[in-house]
Design an enzyme around this catalytic site. Structure first.
Site, PDB file in Angstrom:
ATOM      1  N   ARG A  67       0.820  -1.218   0.000  1.00 19.32           N
ATOM      2  CA  ARG A  67       0.000   0.000   0.000  1.00 19.32           C
ATOM      3  C   ARG A  67       0.852   1.265   0.000  1.00 19.32           C
ATOM      4  NH1 ARG A  67      -2.192  -3.816   2.777  1.00 19.32           N
ATOM      5  NH2 ARG A  67      -1.187  -3.106   4.685  1.00 19.32           N
ATOM      6  N   GLU A 104       3.765  -6.260  12.946  1.00 22.27           N
ATOM      7  CA  GLU A 104       2.709  -6.472  13.945  1.00 22.27           C
ATOM      8  C   GLU A 104       2.195  -7.902  13.874  1.00 22.27           C
ATOM      9  OE1 GLU A 104      -0.616  -3.886  13.365  1.00 22.27           O
ATOM     10  OE2 GLU A 104      -1.590  -4.489  15.218  1.00 22.27           O
TER      11      GLU A 104
HETATM   12  P1  AMP Z   1       4.786  -2.290  11.276  1.00 25.25           P
HETATM   13  O1  AMP Z   1       6.037  -2.867  10.692  1.00 25.25           O
HETATM   14  O2  AMP Z   1       4.290  -3.052  12.461  1.00 25.25           O
HETATM   15  O3  AMP Z   1       4.896  -0.805  11.538  1.00 25.25           O
HETATM   16  O4  AMP Z   1       3.656  -2.526  10.209  1.00 25.25           O
HETATM   17  C1  AMP Z   1       3.522  -1.679   9.173  1.00 25.25           C
HETATM   18  C2  AMP Z   1       3.096  -2.392   7.939  1.00 25.25           C
HETATM   19  O5  AMP Z   1       2.040  -3.328   8.158  1.00 25.25           O
HETATM   20  C3  AMP Z   1       2.594  -1.403   6.960  1.00 25.25           C
HETATM   21  O6  AMP Z   1       3.032  -1.758   5.669  1.00 25.25           O
HETATM   22  C4  AMP Z   1       1.094  -1.482   7.088  1.00 25.25           C
HETATM   23  O7  AMP Z   1       0.495  -1.375   5.831  1.00 25.25           O
HETATM   24  C5  AMP Z   1       0.812  -2.823   7.710  1.00 25.25           C
HETATM   25  N1  AMP Z   1      -0.060  -2.758   8.888  1.00 25.25           N
HETATM   26  C6  AMP Z   1       0.277  -3.070  10.155  1.00 25.25           C
HETATM   27  N2  AMP Z   1      -0.747  -2.961  10.981  1.00 25.25           N
HETATM   28  C7  AMP Z   1      -1.783  -2.548  10.236  1.00 25.25           C
HETATM   29  C8  AMP Z   1      -3.149  -2.241  10.516  1.00 25.25           C
HETATM   30  N3  AMP Z   1      -3.655  -2.349  11.752  1.00 25.25           N
HETATM   31  N4  AMP Z   1      -3.921  -1.832   9.492  1.00 25.25           N
HETATM   32  C9  AMP Z   1      -3.415  -1.737   8.256  1.00 25.25           C
HETATM   33  N5  AMP Z   1      -2.166  -2.015   7.918  1.00 25.25           N
HETATM   34  C10 AMP Z   1      -1.336  -2.418   8.896  1.00 25.25           C
END
Ligand code: AMP
Length: 180
Positions: A67, A104
């Site tokens: 995205r 996450e």
């Molecule tokens: P992080 O590495 O945990 O900061 O996760 C970020 C990545 O995971 C990004 O590319 C986001 O698009 C996706 N992402 C993580 N959590 C969510 C969420 N709750 N909603 C949408 N996308 C998420």
């Protein structure tokens, strides 16, 4: 643009869709696709994501799969900067550099074409959501490994409760919407 910032932010907050238990139980997924459906709102969002960096002499926009591509491409055009996709392993055709990272929901790796960013570049990293910061931090590591400077990050959404900003300490981090 036409609308004032707080009006755009309210409209974005109303438009982004929460999808419960996607991609797995317990996750509230922030679905940005309804924003993409509204050309005016999408343009306003891009404008606001670009604003803090207009005078930052950005030469490359690094967009994180998948995205991040949707937001990174118009941001790169708006800044007159080159666009660099960072992708999941095995997707980029030429020689790459690779970094492992935790997110996450699981863990993964990211790759960038080895010659896409050069020493002396000033890089803006773009994604839709800042969650734990693992992905963004990995992107910064890839960029840093080339000798280029990470000028900052811009996100549509920051999930403040996951404290991703702490992982990016010392960096410039901008996000339009905050969820506590
Ligand atoms: P992080 O590495 O945990 O900061 O996760 C970020 C990545 O995971 C990004 O590319 C986001 O698009 C996706 N992402 C993580 N959590 C969510 C969420 N709750 N909603 C949408 N996308 C998420």
């Amino acid at each position: 643009m036409i609308s004032d910032k707080s009006t755009v932010l309210d409209e974005l907050r109303r438009t982004i869709r929460d999808v419960n238990n996607f991609p797995k139980a317990g996750i509230v997924f922030k679905d940005v696709t309804p924003v993409l459906l509204d050309a005016k709102l999408f343009a306003e969002a891009i404008n606001l994501m670009v604003d803090p960096y207009r005078d930052a002499r950005i030469t490359r926009v690094v967009a994180i799969e998948s995205r991040g591509f949707l937001f990174g491409a118009p941001i790169a055009l708006e800044l007159g900067a080159g666009l660099v996709p960072i992708r999941k392993p095995g997707k980029l055709p030429a020689a790459t550099q690779r970094v492992e990272y935790a997110l996450e929901y699981g863990s993964d790796a990211l790759e960038m074409h080895h010659d896409a960013v050069q020493p002396g570049d000033r890089v803006l990293v773009v994604d839709d959501v800042l969650a734990t910061g693992g992905t963004a931090n990995a992107a910064a590591q890839l960029v840093g490994g080339t000798g280029a400077a990470v000028a900052g990050f811009t996100f549509l959404i920051e999930l403040d409760f996951l404290k991703g900003r702490q992982r990016l300490q010392g960096r410039r981090v901008e996000a339009l919407l905050h969820y506590a």
